[in-house]
Each structure stands twice: as C-alpha cells, then as structure tokens.
Scaffold this active site. Structure first.
Site, mmCIF file in Angstrom:
data_model
loop_
_atom_site.group_PDB
_atom_site.id
_atom_site.type_symbol
_atom_site.label_atom_id
_atom_site.label_comp_id
_atom_site.label_asym_id
_atom_site.label_seq_id
_atom_site.Cartn_x
_atom_site.Cartn_y
_atom_site.Cartn_z
ATOM 1 N N GLY A 13 54.118 -103.239 8.446
ATOM 2 C CA GLY A 13 53.783 -103.103 9.870
ATOM 3 C C GLY A 13 53.791 -101.651 10.308
ATOM 4 O O GLY A 13 53.182 -100.812 9.662
ATOM 5 N N LYS A 78 49.294 -83.986 25.286
ATOM 6 C CA LYS A 78 49.383 -82.856 24.353
ATOM 7 C C LYS A 78 48.081 -82.070 24.383
ATOM 8 O O LYS A 78 47.009 -82.619 24.112
ATOM 9 C CB LYS A 78 49.656 -83.360 22.932
ATOM 10 C CG LYS A 78 49.689 -82.245 21.895
ATOM 11 C CD LYS A 78 49.895 -82.790 20.496
ATOM 12 C CE LYS A 78 49.737 -81.692 19.454
ATOM 13 N NZ LYS A 78 49.839 -82.208 18.082
ATOM 14 N N VAL A 183 58.480 -109.203 0.196
ATOM 15 C CA VAL A 183 57.720 -109.522 -1.010
ATOM 16 C C VAL A 183 58.666 -109.610 -2.204
ATOM 17 O O VAL A 183 59.447 -108.686 -2.474
ATOM 18 C CB VAL A 183 56.631 -108.459 -1.269
ATOM 19 C CG1 VAL A 183 55.956 -108.710 -2.618
ATOM 20 C CG2 VAL A 183 55.606 -108.471 -0.150
ATOM 21 N N LEU A 331 51.694 -93.782 4.623
ATOM 22 C CA LEU A 331 52.555 -93.113 3.648
ATOM 23 C C LEU A 331 52.331 -93.607 2.228
ATOM 24 O O LEU A 331 52.612 -92.888 1.271
ATOM 25 C CB LEU A 331 54.027 -93.303 4.038
ATOM 26 C CG LEU A 331 54.419 -92.730 5.413
ATOM 27 C CD1 LEU A 331 55.883 -93.041 5.715
ATOM 28 C CD2 LEU A 331 54.172 -91.233 5.466
#
Length: 496
Positions: A13, A78, A183, A331
């Site tokens: 997630g 920003k 998992v 990642l």
C-alpha cells in the site's frame, strides 16, 4: 507472449501502491480488475513529504478537488527548494519551479543575464524569477494568467501517510479491491516463470495476470522471487541513511523546502499544516547514527514532537523495472535520496508509463524492453542531477566534501558541465525530468559561471540591456507584492 491481462495485483500500500491502483483503475476502468494486497502490520517508510509540479497531473486525472486534498493531507504550497551551505558555508540559492526572465527565439534568457553580469549590470539571476520573489516574501496566490512570464508553478508539501490514506479512499470508490494479509509464498507458473499467485499467511490465494511490486526496499516479487538484481550507485551517492524527527510547526509557514548541507550530508525542513518534517540524510562512512541524530536534534527550529528514527537505504536501481510479468514501482524499483523531491514523481512516472504500454492482449518482449529503456534513462538522468549538487562545490571543510569533489562522475554529467561552463548552453535530453531552468539554477548556485554566452545576446546596447534587466525584475516581483501570505491563502482557499 502471455495471456490477456484481465487482472492487476498490486502488492503493498502506501503512496506507491495506492497511487498505482488508483491511476490504473481510473484510466483503464472496466478493462481490468485491480486488487491491492497489504498488511497493516507492515510499516511505511514515509519520508517523502515534498513533491514537484507533476503531482498536479495525478490529482487532476483522479478528479481530486484541490481544496479537499489540501485539507485531507495537511498540505502546504511548495514553490522551490532553498539550498543552504552547498557551495560554501553561509551561502544559499533557490531551485525554483519557474524560469527566469523571458527567453528570445533561439536564445534563453540566461544568456542575456550572463552578458549583463559580465558587464556589471546585474548580479542576481533569481531576481528575474517570479517563484523566487513569492518564496522570499512568504506569499502565494493562484495567478489567473495566460502569459508564461507570470506562470507561478507550484507543488505541495504533505503528510505522505495521509496522502496514502486519501488515495486508498479514492481507489476503493473507483472499485479497487483491498485484501488484508501478509504474503507467505509467491507462486510461479512452471512453464513461463511468471508470477501466478500470492499465497497469504491466512491461506487465501490471490491470483493475477500482471503484478505491481510496491513492497518497498524488500522487493518481494522483483528481487526476492525473480532475482532481478540491483545496480548500486553508492560510489557516486554515498549517503545511505536518514534520521527523521518531526517538530512543532512554525508560526509562519514558508512556501518552500529547505535543504541545508552539513559536514557529511544534508538536512531537510518541510513545513506542513500540523508539524514540520525534519530529517538528515547522511553517509554512515562519515557519521554514526548517534552523531546524525544528535546533529539533527540540535538543528531543529522548533521543539521535537517525537523521537528520531533511522532509515537505512541503498542508492541505485533495480536492473529491470519490468521483469517477467512484474513491474516494480516505488522503493522496490530503486532509490534516489529525496534531495530534489523525486520519489513520488518516480512512482507517478512508472505507473503512467505502464498505462501507456499496458499489455492488454499479452506481454511482448519489445514492449517490456522499451519500458525498461525509458525507466533506466529517467533514473540515470535524475541521478546525474543529484550528483551535480555534491560534486560541484567549493567546500573543503570536511573529508566528505573533498571526496565528493574528487570522485569520478558519469561522462554525460561531465560533458553537460563542460558545455555550460564554455558557452552557457544546456541541452535537454529525452526523458530528463529537469529542464534547462533547473540545471541553470543549480549549476549557477553551485558556482559554475559560463565564460561565454549566445551571440544573440549582443543585439542590444549596454543601455538597452540594463533597461531590460531592470524592467524584468520589476515585472517578476510585482505579482508577489499583491499576494496574500502563504498562511492566508491556505485559510482562504482550503479553510485550514
């Protein structure tokens, strides 16, 4: 060729997983079923709290109301990143989201400025930048203009955990199925070697045709199961850890990120509505975890809200973002330190690329190869831009900075620096996220000044050039003088 892709399974997630699920379901609709598997027991890294303007494309595609988004994610605006102490201690510059001045046909504005600078007429490129003036004044407004001269480009700072939750709500409204579970086993098809299903620890089996690995640094599918391999870039970017610590918000919220260089790394300061995000990115070869935590704690602007936590990482990329029927996103696909706020963008880019190459009738090698070529090139170019900040510096006050100056860097970057230094020219390459104004600001900010400029900059007399520079400064500053403060804007626009 594999069979028709009717179901996509997203493993993990957070921002990566839920952005992947939301975009695929929103764009492809009933073409595919989307199921996301995650476990509440697995923590989220969540260091990315600053973004760049392309995030707006995601929000627009998903039909997100901007005011609601700002409220839900505790977002602020920003306009830029302010780099402090990067060239030398005590000096700073901005990397803004806008472009300075107005360019001529065949001749970018910075060539005119370079000539003016050499003549002693002008010493500050950023005074010709609308974002710079608004950032310095702490002001913001959504300008209604068709003139690119006044294009105030912006992004957001937000709580990435809240953003992930917000994307989850949107995904589930769109019809994404969420399955809770860890998992236990990844099953491969014995004939093709593709991932066929995920067996969860509760015994539940999740089958799919295409799998998106958003399992973080673990890379459960792309690396642990498929053994894709990792290209390590720590010889160019040796920072391998970050220590993070939230603190109380400032009384006045700055509309920019601060990046403050230290003796062996750099510190981020990100203003949110409810707190400040703070962290120190560093190399364990030069700082211990205890030194880094102490340095960060002693450099907070406001009182800490929690203890520090250390995040370990390795800079580089998975050798193939798309392997077999698995696409790594976030990642799991690689890591570049958040110096230029590119982490969430790389998630967005990976998913958009997948949608463009979506293998509806089955995966073709040529399709997968082109996806991987583009992914690799995009990663490489962002990597080079980050290396630039470290390598081109006049700091000699620590071994870290001396090592950064003396390291060998990719040839593409060497050539880019040499070309700019010689003629002021900047070539924008295919799939480079950063356009000419970005490279310009960082190269100038790090101390590289061109020795020459484009001959078209000589078409104006010295007097005319001086007048143009003065008028441009006034024009770029004028809108910020009429804007509300950043905090006033947030209150008026989003009611926060």
């Amino acid at each position: 060729m594999t069979n028709q892709v009717k179901k996509v399974v997203v493993l993990g997630g957070g921002t990566s997983g839920w952005m992947s699920a939301a975009l695929i379901k929103k764009v492809l609709g009933d073409v595919v079923d989307v199921e996301l598997v995650e476990s509440e027991s697995i923590g989220i890294v969540g260091v990315g709290e600053a973004t760049i303007p392309p995030i707006q494309h995601v929000n627009e595609t998903l039909g997100i109301d901007e005011a609601e988004f700002i409220r839900e994610t505790k977002a602020t605006i920003k306009l830029a990143i302010k780099f402090e102490n990067w060239r030398v201690k005590g000096e700073s510059y901005y990397h803004t989201f806008s472009a300075p001045g107005r360019s001529l046909p065949f001749c970018h504005f910075h060539h005119l400025w370079t000539r003016a600078n050499q003549l002693g007429i002008d010493d500050n490129l950023w005074a010709h930048d609308i974002n710079f003036h608004a950032a310095e004044a702490g002001r913001f407004a959504k300008l209604q203009t068709q003139d690119p001269l006044f294009d105030l480009k912006y992004a957001y700072h937000f709580d990435s955990g809240l953003y992930g939750q917000y994307l989850r709500k949107i995904s589930e409204r769109l019809g994404v199925k969420r399955t809770e579970g860890l998992v236990d086993q990844v099953n491969l098809n014995v004939q093709t070697g593709d991932v066929e299903s995920l067996k969860l620890k509760n015994g539940h089996l999740v089958t799919g045709d295409l799998f998106i690995d958003c399992s973080g640094f673990r890379g459960v599918l792309i690396n642990q199961k498929l053994g894709t391999g990792f290209e390590d870039w720590s010889h160019w970017l040796p920072c391998d850890r970050a220590v993070a610590m939230p603190s109380e918000r400032h009384q006045h919220t700055t509309p920019y990120t601060r990046s403050i260089a230290h003796e062996a790394g750099w510190q981020w300061r990100i203003p949110l509505q409810h707190r400040n995000g703070n962290g120190l990115v560093y190399s364990s070869r030069y700082y211990s975890d205890e030194q880094a935590a102490e340095l960060l704690a002693s450099n907070l602007d406001t009182p800490a809200l929690d203890d520090s936590r250390v995040i370990k990482f390795r800079t580089g990329r998975t050798r193939k973002q798309w392997n077999r029927n698995v696409i790594a996103v976030g990642l799991a696909s690689g890591f570049l330190e958040p110096l230029e706020s590119t982490s969430i963008y790389l998630v967005q880019s990976a998913v958009v690329r997948l949608i463009k190459f979506f293998p509806h009738m089955g995966i073709e090698d040529a399709q997968r190869d082109e996806y991987n070529r583009q992914s690799k090139l995009e990663y490489d170019l962002i990597r080079d831009f980050i290396i630039l900040h470290y390598h081109v510096t006049d700091r000699v006050d620590s071994q870290f900075w001396r090592d950064m100056q003396n390291m060998e860097v990719p040839k593409r970057l060497v050539d880019k620096i040499a070309q700019f230094k010689k003629s002021g020219a900047i070539t924008h390459e295919e799939l480079d996220l950063f356009w000419e104004p970005s490279w310009l600001q960082v190269m100038l900010g790090q101390g590289i000044k061109p020795t020459d400029y484009h001959p078209l900059a000589n078409q104006f007399s010295t007097e005319k050039l001086a007048e143009m520079m003065a008028n441009m400064k006034k024009a770029k500053q004028a809108p910020s003088l009429q804007m509300p403060t950043h905090d006033e804007f947030l209150k008026m626009f989003a009611g926060v």
